[in-house]
Scaffold this motif. Sequence first.
Motif, short mmCIF file in Angstrom:
data_model
loop_
_atom_site.label_atom_id
_atom_site.label_comp_id
_atom_site.label_asym_id
_atom_site.label_seq_id
_atom_site.Cartn_x
_atom_site.Cartn_y
_atom_site.Cartn_z
N GLY A 81 0.75 -1.24 0.00
CA GLY A 81 0.00 0.00 0.00
C GLY A 81 0.78 1.28 0.00
N VAL A 82 2.05 1.28 0.36
CA VAL A 82 2.78 2.55 0.49
C VAL A 82 3.43 2.90 -0.84
CG1 VAL A 82 4.57 3.83 1.69
CG2 VAL A 82 3.18 2.16 2.93
N LYS A 83 2.92 3.96 -1.47
CA LYS A 83 3.52 4.45 -2.70
C LYS A 83 4.66 5.41 -2.39
CE LYS A 83 3.36 4.93 -7.27
NZ LYS A 83 3.58 3.79 -8.17
N GLU A 84 4.43 6.27 -1.40
CA GLU A 84 5.45 7.21 -0.95
C GLU A 84 5.36 7.33 0.57
OE1 GLU A 84 5.32 10.28 -4.78
OE2 GLU A 84 4.47 10.87 -2.86
N ALA A 85 6.48 7.47 1.22
CA ALA A 85 6.53 7.75 2.65
C ALA A 85 7.16 9.13 2.83
CB ALA A 85 7.34 6.70 3.40
N ASN A 86 6.39 10.05 3.43
CA ASN A 86 6.87 11.40 3.69
C ASN A 86 7.30 11.50 5.15
OD1 ASN A 86 6.20 12.85 1.12
ND2 ASN A 86 4.17 12.09 1.65
N ILE A 87 8.59 11.75 5.39
CA ILE A 87 9.11 11.95 6.73
C ILE A 87 9.24 13.45 6.95
CG2 ILE A 87 10.92 11.37 8.37
CD1 ILE A 87 9.41 8.95 7.20
N ASN A 125 1.69 8.37 1.26
CA ASN A 125 0.86 8.48 0.06
C ASN A 125 0.65 7.04 -0.43
OD1 ASN A 125 0.61 11.22 0.01
ND2 ASN A 125 2.37 11.55 -1.34
N THR A 126 -0.60 6.69 -0.62
CA THR A 126 -0.90 5.30 -0.92
C THR A 126 -1.42 5.14 -2.34
OG1 THR A 126 -3.23 5.32 -0.26
CG2 THR A 126 -1.60 5.07 1.48
N ASP A 127 -1.33 3.92 -2.81
CA ASP A 127 -1.98 3.56 -4.08
C ASP A 127 -2.95 2.42 -3.82
OD1 ASP A 127 -2.64 3.72 -6.67
OD2 ASP A 127 -0.82 2.83 -7.48
N LEU A 128 -3.59 2.49 -2.67
CA LEU A 128 -4.62 1.51 -2.32
C LEU A 128 -5.99 2.05 -2.72
CD1 LEU A 128 -3.53 0.37 1.25
CD2 LEU A 128 -3.53 -1.03 -0.81
N MET A 144 -2.91 3.22 7.12
CA MET A 144 -3.50 3.78 5.91
C MET A 144 -5.00 3.52 5.90
SD MET A 144 -0.57 2.52 3.22
CE MET A 144 -0.49 0.89 3.99
N LYS A 145 -5.75 4.61 5.89
CA LYS A 145 -7.20 4.51 5.80
C LYS A 145 -7.61 4.63 4.34
CE LYS A 145 -8.53 6.28 10.34
NZ LYS A 145 -9.26 7.35 11.08
N VAL A 146 -8.39 3.69 3.89
CA VAL A 146 -8.82 3.66 2.50
C VAL A 146 -10.34 3.55 2.47
CG1 VAL A 146 -8.41 2.63 0.24
CG2 VAL A 146 -6.72 2.34 2.06
N LYS A 147 -10.96 4.26 1.54
CA LYS A 147 -12.41 4.17 1.40
C LYS A 147 -12.78 4.09 -0.07
CE LYS A 147 -12.74 9.17 2.12
NZ LYS A 147 -13.32 10.21 2.99
#
Length: 670
Positions: A257-263, A331-334, A422-425
Motif C-alpha cells: 500500500g505505500v507508494k510514498e513515505a513522507n518523513i 501516500n498510498t496507491d490503495l 493507511m485509511k482507505v475508502k
Amino acid sequence: MERIKKAVSILLLFAAIWAAGFPAVTAAAATAGVNHMNVVFVLDGSGSMYTTDKEKLRFEALELFLGLSAESGNSMGAVVFDDGILFTQDLAPMNGKEAKSALSAKVRGVSGNGDTDIGSAIYKAVQMLKDSGNPDLPSAIILLSDGNTDLPKDKSGKQLEASGRRKAEAIDHAREQGISIHSVCLNANGKAKKEELQEISDATGGTCVEVKKASDLKEVFRQFYNIIYSTKTIHLVDTKIPKSGELRVPFSIPVIGVKEANIIIHTLNAQTTYSLFHPDGYAFTKAELERMAIQAKTFTVIKIEEPDPGEWELVVRGARRDQVKVDMVYNTDLSIQLEETLVQSEGNRAVWELAAQVSNEGEAAPQEVYQQYPFQVQVTDQATGEKTKLEMAPDGGRCVAQLETEGYGDFRVQAFCEIHDMKVKSDAKLIQKPNTAPEWKQEKIVIEKKYHLFSKSLFTLDLKTLASDAEDDGLSFAVTDSQFPKEEVFLQDGSVLACKIKTCGDGSLTVTVTDQAGASAQAEVQIRTVSVTGRILLILALAALLAVLIVLFPVIRSYLTVVRGTVQILTYGEEGTDPPVTFDGEKGRMLLSRYVHPAQDIGMRLEKCYLTAGEKNGCIYFVSAQGYYSDRDGGQRKKKIRVDAGMETQISGDLDFTNGIRITYMPYQE
C-alpha cells in the motif's frame, strides 16, 4: 520562538482547509490512485499582507503542501491578486521536485501593493480549472486572504460592482463543475472580516477557517493528513536530542500500500543533519538525501518513493537538547471497489450483499489482507441522515456484509478499511430497492349510474379493487384534472371515490395511484348519470292503479257480467209459501226487490240483497249487506252465498229457516 509559532500557524493554514473541506475530493481520488487532483491556489498579494504576514510564511505553507503531494499525477496552478490579477500560473502537471520548486518560486516572487478584489480572483481560478484542469480529476480552489473585498479608490463604484458580478458568476460556475472553494481568513491583526470568505465557501460547499494562532489548528492538522492521504499522521517522536547528539527514530514500512513515505522533520536548528538507513542496513548518501528532501526554514520533508517494506531508521544529529518533532505520512496507491448485489426482494423488504475488494497499484490484494485487517461498510439513510456501520467478513479474495433495507428510500453505502496506518475508502454508492409502477386493471373507468327520487345521493367506488402493485405496496390515490367541483366528486378515506350522483352531472377526471417508492400510474374516470325519477313515478302510478283494479275487480265484474239463465225464487214464512217468481238473468247486480214482493214478513230485507253472475255460467251468487244463513254453508252467516245451477238453495235470516227464500238457477242451454 515567535517566528516558529507563526510558521507553524501558516503551515497549518492549508491543512485546516483540506482537513475540514475535502472528504468528497479524497474519496474520488482514492479510487484514481495516489491522491491526484486539480488545485488552484488563490493567494492575496495586497498591501495589507505586508503587515499580516511580514515574514511571508504563506509561501512556507505552500511549499509544505507541494512537498507532501505525490511526485506525479497532480495538476496545479496559482493566482496572486490585489485589486487586479498580479500573476497566474495555468494548471499543469506537477511532477517532480523541480516543478514544485518552480511554482513556489514564481509565486514567492510576485509582489503587489494594491487593494483587494476577491471576486475577480476566484473568477479567474474557476476559469482556469474549466479550461485547463484534468477532466479526470476532482478540483478545488484554496483561497487565502487577510480581509474582504476593499476598493477604496473606486469612486464610481463600477469596479466594485464588476467584482460582485464576477464573484456571483464564479460561484455559479463552481457549483456547475463541482468545485469547492475552501477559504482561509488570516486574521493575524484582529482586523480581518470573515463574512465574505464564509459566504463564498458556504455557497460552493466548501469550508471557511479563521486562523489566529497555531494552537487552534493542532487537531485540524492531524485531520488534514488523514483525509488528504487516506491514512493517518503517524507521530514518530517529539523530543529533545540526547547527550550523544544523535536521535535514532525507527519506523516501519508495511508490505502493501505505500507508494510514498513522507518523513516530516521539524527543528529550530538549521545546522541539524540527517541520515536515513534502509532495512538492508545501508544508508543513503548525502546527495541522495538532497534529491529526496524539500528544505524550508522550519521543516524538512524527506520523500521516500516506492519504499521497500521493513524496518527503517532515521538518525537526526544536532545540538544536545534541541527540540525535534518527526511525523510520517503515507501516500498510498490503495483503493477499494464496492459492489452491491440484490439477493432478495419481498414486499418492502430487500436484502443486499455488499462486497469489497482492495487493489494495490492496480493489482488485487492477497487474501491475507482480508483476514488481517478490519473492513466496514457505512450505511447512511439519505432521508433521515441516520448512519449504521456493518462489519465485513472475509470471503476469499474479498470481504462481504449483508444489508437489509425497508421501503424504497435511498441508502448511501461506502466501504472502509485500515491497513496499518493507511485509511482507505471506496466511492460512495446509492442503492434503492427495485420497483415497478402500479397498474390499473383498465385504462378508462366508466361509471354509469341511474338515479331517482328515492336513490341514495352518494355513490362510492373503492379504487383499491381497480389497481394493483407487483411489490404489494401500500398504494395512495389522488384526484387530478377533475371537471367536477371538489364538493361533488372527491376521495373518501384515501382510496374511495365518492360522487354526489344526483347533482354532479356528467364529466371526467384523472385518478393517480402512487406506490411507496413514488412510481405512479393514471386512469381516466368517466361519470355518466341518468335521472329515472319520471319513469319510476309512472310505474308507481300504474302499479297503484293496478292495485285498485285488483281490489275493485269483483265489484266491477259484478256490474258488468250477465247472468245467463233463468232464476226462480219462492218466499215463505209463517203464513205459508208465496207463489214462485221466475225471471231471466240480467247484466250487473239484480236487486231482488225489483223481482220479488212477498205477501208476508220473511225476515229479510230484499232491497239490500241482489244476485250476480258466477264463474262460467255454472252458478250465481246471492249477495247481501248484512249476511244470511244458507242450507249449504253449515250454519255460517255469509254475505255472499253461492247458488249452483239446477239446485235449490234455501236462505234465511235465522238458523231454523222458519222463513226466508228458496232460489233455483237454471242456465240457458247453449
